[in-house]
Design a protein around this motif. Structure first.
Motif, PDB file in Angstrom:
ATOM      1  N   SER A   7       0.949  -1.338  -0.188  1.00  0.00           N
ATOM      2  CA  SER A   7      -0.318  -0.452  -0.049  1.00  0.00           C
ATOM      3  C   SER A   7       0.919   1.501  -0.107  1.00  0.00           C
ATOM      4  N   GLU A   8       0.215   1.675  -0.171  1.00  0.00           N
ATOM      5  CA  GLU A   8       1.024   3.651  -0.354  1.00  0.00           C
ATOM      6  C   GLU A   8       1.148   3.588   1.499  1.00  0.00           C
ATOM      7  N   ARG A   9       0.752   3.325   2.154  1.00  0.00           N
ATOM      8  CA  ARG A   9       0.754   3.981   3.141  1.00  0.00           C
ATOM      9  C   ARG A   9       2.544   2.648   4.071  1.00  0.00           C
ATOM     10  N   TYR A  10       2.472   1.992   3.586  1.00  0.00           N
ATOM     11  CA  TYR A  10       3.421   0.721   3.295  1.00  0.00           C
ATOM     12  C   TYR A  10       4.504   1.456   3.072  1.00  0.00           C
ATOM     13  N   ARG A  11       4.531   1.829   1.183  1.00  0.00           N
ATOM     14  CA  ARG A  11       5.987   2.352   1.455  1.00  0.00           C
ATOM     15  C   ARG A  11       6.110   3.970   2.072  1.00  0.00           C
ATOM     16  N   GLN A  12       5.388   5.359   2.329  1.00  0.00           N
ATOM     17  CA  GLN A  12       5.849   5.785   2.623  1.00  0.00           C
ATOM     18  C   GLN A  12       6.673   5.306   3.992  1.00  0.00           C
ATOM     19  N   GLY A  13       6.034   4.346   4.868  1.00  0.00           N
ATOM     20  CA  GLY A  13       6.469   3.657   6.474  1.00  0.00           C
ATOM     21  C   GLY A  13       7.966   3.506   5.935  1.00  0.00           C
ATOM     22  N   MET A  14       8.019   2.908   4.924  1.00  0.00           N
ATOM     23  CA  MET A  14       8.863   1.840   4.769  1.00  0.00           C
ATOM     24  C   MET A  14      10.387   3.168   4.159  1.00  0.00           C
ATOM     25  N   ILE A  15       9.620   4.395   3.592  1.00  0.00           N
ATOM     26  CA  ILE A  15      10.423   5.431   3.579  1.00  0.00           C
ATOM     27  C   ILE A  15      11.058   5.575   4.738  1.00  0.00           C
ATOM     28  N   ALA A  29      16.737  -6.210   9.594  1.00  0.00           N
ATOM     29  CA  ALA A  29      15.434  -7.232   9.618  1.00  0.00           C
ATOM     30  C   ALA A  29      14.547  -7.439   9.209  1.00  0.00           C
ATOM     31  N   GLN A  30      14.541  -7.028   7.657  1.00  0.00           N
ATOM     32  CA  GLN A  30      13.609  -7.361   6.831  1.00  0.00           C
ATOM     33  C   GLN A  30      14.385  -8.663   6.209  1.00  0.00           C
ATOM     34  N   SER A  31      15.641  -8.794   6.007  1.00  0.00           N
ATOM     35  CA  SER A  31      16.091 -10.022   6.108  1.00  0.00           C
ATOM     36  C   SER A  31      15.819 -11.416   7.572  1.00  0.00           C
ATOM     37  N   ALA A  32      15.739 -10.892   8.356  1.00  0.00           N
ATOM     38  CA  ALA A  32      15.468 -11.223   9.688  1.00  0.00           C
ATOM     39  C   ALA A  32      13.739 -11.606  10.038  1.00  0.00           C
ATOM     40  N   THR A  33      13.126 -11.450   8.244  1.00  0.00           N
ATOM     41  CA  THR A  33      11.474 -11.961   8.832  1.00  0.00           C
ATOM     42  C   THR A  33      11.248 -12.953   7.803  1.00  0.00           C
ATOM     43  N   THR A  34      10.599 -13.953   8.770  1.00  0.00           N
ATOM     44  CA  THR A  34       9.801 -14.825   8.630  1.00  0.00           C
ATOM     45  C   THR A  34       8.590 -14.619   7.981  1.00  0.00           C
ATOM     46  N   ASP A  35       7.946 -16.247   7.263  1.00  0.00           N
ATOM     47  CA  ASP A  35       6.505 -16.061   6.943  1.00  0.00           C
ATOM     48  C   ASP A  35       5.481 -15.908   8.757  1.00  0.00           C
ATOM     49  N   PHE A  36       5.742 -16.354  10.012  1.00  0.00           N
ATOM     50  CA  PHE A  36       5.745 -15.923  11.198  1.00  0.00           C
ATOM     51  C   PHE A  36       5.312 -14.716  11.915  1.00  0.00           C
ATOM     52  N   PRO A  39       3.332 -10.739   8.843  1.00  0.00           N
ATOM     53  CA  PRO A  39       2.421  -9.794   8.955  1.00  0.00           C
ATOM     54  C   PRO A  39       2.659  -8.427  10.419  1.00  0.00           C
ATOM     55  N   PHE A  40       3.299  -9.251  11.122  1.00  0.00           N
ATOM     56  CA  PHE A  40       3.766  -7.550  12.085  1.00  0.00           C
ATOM     57  C   PHE A  40       4.627  -6.936  11.737  1.00  0.00           C
ATOM     58  N   GLN A  41       5.601  -7.421  10.954  1.00  0.00           N
ATOM     59  CA  GLN A  41       6.504  -6.355  10.143  1.00  0.00           C
ATOM     60  C   GLN A  41       6.586  -5.309   9.112  1.00  0.00           C
ATOM     61  N   GLU A  42       4.612  -6.159   8.634  1.00  0.00           N
ATOM     62  CA  GLU A  42       4.113  -5.030   7.599  1.00  0.00           C
ATOM     63  C   GLU A  42       3.202  -3.991   8.606  1.00  0.00           C
ATOM     64  N   LEU A  43       2.648  -4.471   9.792  1.00  0.00           N
ATOM     65  CA  LEU A  43       1.456  -3.818  10.811  1.00  0.00           C
ATOM     66  C   LEU A  43       2.712  -3.027  10.991  1.00  0.00           C
ATOM     67  N   ILE A  44       3.958  -2.994  11.973  1.00  0.00           N
ATOM     68  CA  ILE A  44       4.536  -1.359  12.123  1.00  0.00           C
ATOM     69  C   ILE A  44       4.820  -0.543  11.275  1.00  0.00           C
ATOM     70  N   TRP A  53       4.803   7.899  12.583  1.00  0.00           N
ATOM     71  CA  TRP A  53       5.727   8.589  12.069  1.00  0.00           C
ATOM     72  C   TRP A  53       6.103   9.342  10.903  1.00  0.00           C
ATOM     73  N   SER A  54       5.221   9.081  10.079  1.00  0.00           N
ATOM     74  CA  SER A  54       4.986   9.870   8.790  1.00  0.00           C
ATOM     75  C   SER A  54       4.383  11.467   8.956  1.00  0.00           C
ATOM     76  N   ARG A  55       3.451  11.399  10.483  1.00  0.00           N
ATOM     77  CA  ARG A  55       2.618  12.719   9.857  1.00  0.00           C
ATOM     78  C   ARG A  55       3.408  13.953   9.703  1.00  0.00           C
TER      79      ARG A  55
END
Length: 133
Positions: A7-15, A29-36, A39-44, A53-55
């Motif tokens: 999503s756009e919100r995710y893209r901005q969040g990653m920036i 953090a990205q390289s350590a992400t698993t299927d488990f 969803p948490f990494q995407e949420l945060i 943080w982007s406000r």
């Protein structure tokens, strides 16, 4: 993100996440992400980094100080260390962190501030040593 395009919100969040925590931290953090925990990494990334943080209302420096104070008050030591290190990217100074932790002492308790001050000092020593190399 899974099969769907981010999503756009995710893209901005990653920036924003990369701007605050640094590419090295986010890549780790990205390289350590698993299927488990995906969803948490995407949420945060989407909510904490993309929504809050982007406000534009507060600067990254202001958010950094508040975040450190809140994490210290709650006793989240690893997160305190991570966000103290991130101040190299947010513009919050060591004096800013000290002021934030004085507020923690008054409003959340001396033991919480004492622990966070110890953590901040350790992170500062590490950062200084890394700069000296």
């Amino acid at each position: 993100m899974n099969d769907a395009a981010p999503s756009e919100r995710y893209r901005q969040g990653m920036i924003t996440r990369r701007a605050v925590l640094g590419d090295r931290h986010v890549d780790r953090a990205q390289s350590a992400t698993t299927d488990f925990d995906r969803p948490f990494q995407e949420l945060i990334t989407e909510t904490a980094w993309g929504n809050v943080w982007s406000r534009p209302t507060w600067t990254k420096r202001e958010r950094s100080m508040v975040t450190i104070a809140l994490l210290a008050a709650l006793g989240h030591d690893e997160e305190v260390a991570m966000h103290v290190r991130a101040t190299a990217n947010t513009g919050a100074s060591r004096d800013d962190i000290g002021e934030a932790l004085l507020h923690v002492a008054i409003y959340a308790g001396v033991p919480a501030a004492n622990r966070a001050i110890k953590i901040a000092k350790q992170v500062f020593e590490q950062m200084d040593a890394e700069q000296a190399v």
